[in-house]
Design an enzyme around this catalytic site. Sequence first.
Site, PDB file in Angstrom:
ATOM      1  N   ASP A   1      -8.097  -1.501  13.979  1.00  0.00           N
ATOM      2  CA  ASP A   1      -9.482  -1.580  13.499  1.00  0.00           C
ATOM      3  C   ASP A   1      -9.714  -2.796  12.599  1.00  0.00           C
ATOM      4  OD1 ASP A   1      -8.181  -0.891  11.153  1.00  0.00           O
ATOM      5  OD2 ASP A   1      -9.246   0.988  10.829  1.00  0.00           O
TER       6      ASP A   1
ATOM      7  N   ASP B   1       0.847  -1.200   0.000  1.00  0.00           N
ATOM      8  CA  ASP B   1       0.000   0.000   0.000  1.00  0.00           C
ATOM      9  C   ASP B   1       0.883   1.250   0.000  1.00  0.00           C
ATOM     10  OD1 ASP B   1       0.949  -0.362   2.584  1.00  0.00           O
ATOM     11  OD2 ASP B   1      -1.019  -0.651   3.481  1.00  0.00           O
TER      12      ASP B   1
ATOM     13  N   HIS C   1      -7.926  -3.668   9.896  1.00  0.00           N
ATOM     14  CA  HIS C   1      -7.588  -3.552   8.472  1.00  0.00           C
ATOM     15  C   HIS C   1      -6.382  -4.413   8.100  1.00  0.00           C
ATOM     16  CE1 HIS C   1      -4.861   0.250   9.250  1.00  0.00           C
ATOM     17  NE2 HIS C   1      -4.129  -0.839   9.254  1.00  0.00           N
TER      18      HIS C   1
ATOM     19  N   GLU D   1      -9.758  -0.581   4.969  1.00  0.00           N
ATOM     20  CA  GLU D   1     -10.403  -0.233   6.223  1.00  0.00           C
ATOM     21  C   GLU D   1     -11.714  -1.003   6.377  1.00  0.00           C
ATOM     22  OE1 GLU D   1      -8.624   1.142   8.251  1.00  0.00           O
ATOM     23  OE2 GLU D   1      -7.898   3.144   7.779  1.00  0.00           O
TER      24      GLU D   1
HETATM   25  P1  PGA Z   1       1.732  -1.482  12.755  1.00  0.00           P
HETATM   26  O1  PGA Z   1       0.640  -1.338  11.611  1.00  0.00           O
HETATM   27  O2  PGA Z   1       2.570  -2.662  12.384  1.00  0.00           O
HETATM   28  O3  PGA Z   1       2.513  -0.215  12.711  1.00  0.00           O
HETATM   29  O4  PGA Z   1       0.985  -1.690  14.040  1.00  0.00           O
HETATM   30  C1  PGA Z   1      -0.074  -2.451  11.192  1.00  0.00           C
HETATM   31  C2  PGA Z   1      -1.115  -2.054  10.177  1.00  0.00           C
HETATM   32  O5  PGA Z   1      -1.661  -0.944  10.271  1.00  0.00           O
HETATM   33  O6  PGA Z   1      -1.399  -2.846   9.278  1.00  0.00           O
END
Ligand code: PGA
Length: 261
Positions: A136, A67, A138, A143
């Site tokens: 959340d 992404d 995702h 999302e």
């Molecule tokens: P993080 O992010 O590894 O910084 O917790 C994970 C994500 O948002 O997919």
Amino acid sequence: MEVVIVEDAAAGGETVAQSIAQLLRAKPDALLGVATGSTPGPVYRALTAKARAGEVDVSAARIAQLDEYVGLPAGHPESYRSVVLREVVAPLGLAEDAFMGPDGSAEDVRAACLAYDRALAEAGGVDLQLLGIGTDGHIGFNEPCSSLASRTRIKTLTEQTRVDNARFFDGDITQVPRHVITQGIGTILEARHLVLLATGENKADAVALAVEGPVASVVPASALQLHPHATVVVDEAAASKLKLADYFRATYAAKPDWQGL
Ligand code: PGA
């Protein structure tokens, strides 16, 4: 899906790096889908250590980005292109042309999304996609309520994700872009092996919903339940809300070493 519970983040990094090394021994030019954020750092460090120790030859590996933020100027240090080049491509000693990702600074973002989806397919598809999980639920930047059949496209970030990611922008949420390009859930599900890594107590609710809840677009990571080869690697803290934790531990302990993830 297989759930592997490890002691801590370092053990998670080692477990996933071993799996990537095993893949590269079998297929030296494998296309590795990489994630950004804090979670995968231990994987990249462990894989780099294995490469430097001569345990695995990574020189033909190819890297694909999951992404990207929309609208950051090219070369911005927090663009995911910059992060992947800095944290994965450079440490592994790969050339920049071993790397592919969506163009978040394109004039025509929709065309850039379609082009990236096509490029992934033309490259033969992703062999192993490493994923994190948002608080959340995702995956990538899909999302809650993203279509489970979605393709690479532009998405708007939730407030929660922008709050979570502000730490990469000096804690200033106004600097966090509102829009992103993400591989869709349908795109992600085309990878041959999905490996989701989650560490820390703040991921425990999202992990429990993704693994033990129903498949539902409101928890995008639950889409892994639809994949024939999905592995969820969690540390004890991220596993703390799994009702089936003992069953997962027993199943993994009984697995032969040669089998890998
Ligand atoms: P993080 O992010 O590894 O910084 O917790 C994970 C994500 O948002 O997919």
